[in-house]
Design a protein around this motif. Structure first.
Motif, mmCIF file in Angstrom:
data_model
loop_
_atom_site.group_PDB
_atom_site.id
_atom_site.type_symbol
_atom_site.label_atom_id
_atom_site.label_comp_id
_atom_site.label_asym_id
_atom_site.label_seq_id
_atom_site.Cartn_x
_atom_site.Cartn_y
_atom_site.Cartn_z
ATOM 1 N N ILE A 194 0.853 -1.183 0.000
ATOM 2 C CA ILE A 194 0.000 0.000 0.000
ATOM 3 C C ILE A 194 0.889 1.232 0.000
ATOM 4 O O ILE A 194 1.904 1.283 0.681
ATOM 5 C CB ILE A 194 -0.915 0.015 1.229
ATOM 6 N N GLY A 195 0.504 2.226 -0.758
ATOM 7 C CA GLY A 195 1.285 3.463 -0.777
ATOM 8 C C GLY A 195 0.731 4.420 -1.805
ATOM 9 O O GLY A 195 -0.101 4.057 -2.644
ATOM 10 N N LEU A 196 1.192 5.651 -1.735
ATOM 11 C CA LEU A 196 0.770 6.699 -2.653
ATOM 12 C C LEU A 196 1.875 6.989 -3.652
ATOM 13 O O LEU A 196 3.057 6.851 -3.345
ATOM 14 C CB LEU A 196 0.433 7.981 -1.868
ATOM 15 N N SER A 197 1.469 7.391 -4.832
ATOM 16 C CA SER A 197 2.453 7.820 -5.820
ATOM 17 C C SER A 197 3.033 9.159 -5.387
ATOM 18 O O SER A 197 2.404 9.892 -4.606
ATOM 19 C CB SER A 197 1.793 7.947 -7.190
ATOM 20 N N PRO A 198 4.231 9.519 -5.860
ATOM 21 C CA PRO A 198 4.818 10.815 -5.475
ATOM 22 C C PRO A 198 3.902 12.010 -5.731
ATOM 23 O O PRO A 198 3.779 12.878 -4.852
ATOM 24 C CB PRO A 198 6.103 10.875 -6.309
ATOM 25 N N PRO A 199 3.213 12.121 -6.883
ATOM 26 C CA PRO A 199 2.299 13.263 -7.058
ATOM 27 C C PRO A 199 1.159 13.282 -6.048
ATOM 28 O O PRO A 199 0.778 14.343 -5.545
ATOM 29 C CB PRO A 199 1.778 13.089 -8.490
ATOM 30 N N THR A 200 0.608 12.095 -5.735
ATOM 31 C CA THR A 200 -0.474 12.035 -4.752
ATOM 32 C C THR A 200 0.043 12.392 -3.369
ATOM 33 O O THR A 200 -0.628 13.105 -2.605
ATOM 34 C CB THR A 200 -1.093 10.629 -4.730
ATOM 35 N N ALA A 201 1.232 11.905 -3.022
ATOM 36 C CA ALA A 201 1.822 12.247 -1.725
ATOM 37 C C ALA A 201 2.048 13.752 -1.616
ATOM 38 O O ALA A 201 1.806 14.352 -0.563
ATOM 39 C CB ALA A 201 3.139 11.498 -1.531
ATOM 40 N N LEU A 202 2.492 14.375 -2.704
ATOM 41 C CA LEU A 202 2.697 15.823 -2.704
ATOM 42 C C LEU A 202 1.376 16.558 -2.501
ATOM 43 O O LEU A 202 1.309 17.546 -1.754
ATOM 44 C CB LEU A 202 3.351 16.252 -4.018
ATOM 45 N N ALA A 203 0.315 16.071 -3.153
ATOM 46 C CA ALA A 203 -0.993 16.703 -3.013
ATOM 47 C C ALA A 203 -1.514 16.583 -1.581
ATOM 48 O O ALA A 203 -2.086 17.540 -1.038
ATOM 49 C CB ALA A 203 -1.982 16.065 -3.993
ATOM 50 N N VAL A 204 -1.305 15.423 -0.946
ATOM 51 C CA VAL A 204 -1.768 15.246 0.424
ATOM 52 C C VAL A 204 -0.955 16.121 1.378
ATOM 53 O O VAL A 204 -1.498 16.708 2.324
ATOM 54 C CB VAL A 204 -1.684 13.766 0.834
ATOM 55 N N MET A 205 0.350 16.237 1.136
ATOM 56 C CA MET A 205 1.167 17.135 1.956
ATOM 57 C C MET A 205 0.670 18.571 1.839
ATOM 58 O O MET A 205 0.559 19.288 2.841
ATOM 59 C CB MET A 205 2.630 17.050 1.525
#
Length: 265
Positions: A233-244
């Motif tokens: 389970i994990g987020l892609s870098p763009p999704t992680a950036l959006a959540v941050m």
């Protein structure tokens, strides 16, 4: 708005706390250079057959913890120190649009912590690699190209923490309470998340600030990396950036809502 930005920049650079925090960051960067010297001395003292098994944390990743805390404290003090001294009244009298004051504070804090974060990470990287030289020390060997995504993510994380600290500081108006809240959000909650049963440990952890930094660099959430979760389970870098970014937006949005309704006293 230009005048408001100039005013906030003057406040930030003239506050003694800003220079204290910057001094702490510099001290930790120098400490990481000392850590690199220590690892090199260990490697030199080992027989050749044991050198390949030497493991050491990368200094640019070790420095992330103090960077995040220092950035969060800087963001918190940017607003709570004015409440403590009563200067916030003068700020709002001079600029009645409270949202503009908060926006200027956010812009100045974001710019300062982004520069400090990226500079600290890159200086630590180059200093540690220069100290290691051509020694094939494990975890010190990766090149700048291979480590660049992780380093950029590491340098971006303090800025997000500073904005979260700024937003929560405007809501809570307490330096101690806000710093404790940010530290709990960043380091206490993830430890409880790892202890959750599989796969909720990875699912919850993947949206927490600590794991978002890892996923922004393309790594797995902590629960997956530690083997506590069997699910990839994990987020892609763009999704992680959006959540941050969402963390900062929510914290600053709450600050705007509170500032518009509440008295400054």
């Amino acid at each position: 708005m230009t005048d408001v930005l100039a005013s906030e920049w003057l406040k930030l650079r003239s506050a003694r706390s800003t220079w204290y925090i910057l001094g702490v960051v510099v001290a930790f960067v120098l400490l990481m250079a000392g850590f690199a010297f220590y690892v090199v001395s260990l490697w030199e003292g080992m027989p050749p057959e044991r050198r390949a098994g030497l493991r050491a944390a990368q200094p640019e990743q070790v420095v992330l913890l103090p960077l995040q805390i220092c950035a969060a404290v800087l963001g918190v003090l940017t607003i709570t120190s004015e409440y403590a001294t009563g200067m916030i009244r003068s700020s709002f009298v001079a600029v009645p649009r409270r949202g503009a004051v908060l926006a200027a504070k956010a812009a100045v804090v974001a710019a300062a912590t982004l520069v400090i974060g990226q500079a600290s990470v890159f200086v630590t990287f180059f200093a540690s690699r220069a100290i290691a030289g051509d020694r094939p020390i494990r975890d010190f060997a990766p090149t700048l190209t291979g480590e660049l995504p992780k380093m950029l993510a590491t340098g971006l994380s303090p800025m997000v923490l500073a904005l979260v600290g700024l937003g929560l500081g405007a809501v809570l108006r307490s330096t101690a309470g806000t710093v404790a809240s940010v530290v709990a959000l960043l380091y206490v909650v993830p430890r409880f998340a790892v202890a959750l049963p599989d796969p909720w440990n990875a699912r919850v952890g993947s949206v927490l600030l600590e794991d978002l930094t890892r996923q922004l660099a393309g790594e797995a959430p902590m629960a997956v990396d530690l083997g506590n979760s069997g699910s990839a389970i994990g987020l892609s870098p763009p999704t992680a950036l959006a959540v941050m970014a969402l963390y900062a937006v929510v914290a600053l949005g709450a600050a705007v809502a509170v500032l518009g309704r509440r008295d400054v006293r």
